[in-house]
Design a protein around this motif. Structure first.
Motif, PDB file in Angstrom:
ATOM      1  N   LEU A 265       1.853  85.311  79.174  1.00 26.74           N
ATOM      2  CA  LEU A 265       2.242  84.132  78.396  1.00 26.74           C
ATOM      3  C   LEU A 265       1.933  84.415  76.933  1.00 26.74           C
ATOM      4  O   LEU A 265       0.784  84.705  76.586  1.00 26.74           O
ATOM      5  N   TYR A 266       2.957  84.356  76.119  1.00 23.90           N
ATOM      6  CA  TYR A 266       2.799  84.726  74.719  1.00 23.90           C
ATOM      7  C   TYR A 266       3.076  83.528  73.832  1.00 23.90           C
ATOM      8  O   TYR A 266       4.081  82.854  73.984  1.00 23.90           O
ATOM      9  N   GLY A 267       2.172  83.264  72.937  1.00 27.84           N
ATOM     10  CA  GLY A 267       2.313  82.143  72.024  1.00 27.84           C
ATOM     11  C   GLY A 267       0.974  81.911  71.350  1.00 27.84           C
ATOM     12  O   GLY A 267       0.000  82.611  71.603  1.00 27.84           O
ATOM     13  N   ASP A 268       0.949  80.921  70.509  1.00 33.78           N
ATOM     14  CA  ASP A 268      -0.279  80.583  69.795  1.00 33.78           C
ATOM     15  C   ASP A 268      -0.951  79.434  70.520  1.00 33.78           C
ATOM     16  O   ASP A 268      -0.568  78.280  70.353  1.00 33.78           O
ATOM     17  N   PHE A 269      -1.912  79.754  71.361  1.00 34.13           N
ATOM     18  CA  PHE A 269      -2.629  78.737  72.118  1.00 34.13           C
ATOM     19  C   PHE A 269      -4.026  78.603  71.533  1.00 34.13           C
ATOM     20  O   PHE A 269      -5.033  78.895  72.177  1.00 34.13           O
ATOM     21  N   THR A 270      -4.046  78.182  70.270  1.00 36.88           N
ATOM     22  CA  THR A 270      -5.285  78.086  69.507  1.00 36.88           C
ATOM     23  C   THR A 270      -5.425  76.686  68.941  1.00 36.88           C
ATOM     24  O   THR A 270      -4.436  76.067  68.556  1.00 36.88           O
ATOM     25  N   ALA A 271      -6.656  76.203  68.920  1.00 32.43           N
ATOM     26  CA  ALA A 271      -6.953  74.903  68.309  1.00 32.43           C
ATOM     27  C   ALA A 271      -8.219  75.051  67.481  1.00 32.43           C
ATOM     28  O   ALA A 271      -9.057  75.906  67.756  1.00 32.43           O
ATOM     29  N   GLU A 272      -8.334  74.214  66.466  1.00 34.71           N
ATOM     30  CA  GLU A 272      -9.513  74.208  65.605  1.00 34.71           C
ATOM     31  C   GLU A 272     -10.020  72.787  65.439  1.00 34.71           C
ATOM     32  O   GLU A 272      -9.233  71.845  65.410  1.00 34.71           O
ATOM     33  N   GLY A 273     -11.329  72.660  65.325  1.00 33.18           N
ATOM     34  CA  GLY A 273     -11.918  71.350  65.089  1.00 33.18           C
ATOM     35  C   GLY A 273     -13.424  71.425  65.090  1.00 33.18           C
ATOM     36  O   GLY A 273     -14.014  72.503  65.196  1.00 33.18           O
ATOM     37  N   VAL A 274     -14.069  70.269  65.004  1.00 32.40           N
ATOM     38  CA  VAL A 274     -15.524  70.233  64.884  1.00 32.40           C
ATOM     39  C   VAL A 274     -16.222  70.275  66.242  1.00 32.40           C
ATOM     40  O   VAL A 274     -17.409  70.576  66.317  1.00 32.40           O
TER      41      VAL A 274
END
Length: 81
Positions: free
Chosen positions: A48-57
């Motif tokens: 599975l190729y893609g941007d599976f990234t999240a950012e937060g506190v």
């Protein structure tokens, strides 16, 4: 149907059923310009190729958000799931 309320559990279940090969979660912590901690979580799934990234506190929240991106991709890619 996927549990979008708890996407981490949903991915774990898909992995247990051998529907996906969950490679893991990668966490990085850095600090913003004010010195506040920021978490980044990326999810890796075999094939599975893609941007599976999240950012937060919150480490827990970014893990759920990144997992939800994977679920959304699976829904879009595999209508029969």
């Amino acid at each position: 149907a996927f549990d979008f309320e708890n996407p981490v559990s949903a991915l774990h279940e898909l992995n247990q059923k051998k529907i996906i090969m969950l490679l893991g979660y990668v966490f990085n912590e850095y600090h913003d310009s004010d010195g506040n901690p920021v978490w980044r979580c990326s999810v890796f799934v075999e094939g599975l190729y893609g941007d599976f990234t999240a950012e937060g506190v919150s480490k827990k929240v970014v893990k759920q958000q990144a997992a939800k991106k994977v679920l959304m991709e699976l829904v879009n890619a595999n209508k029969e799931l």
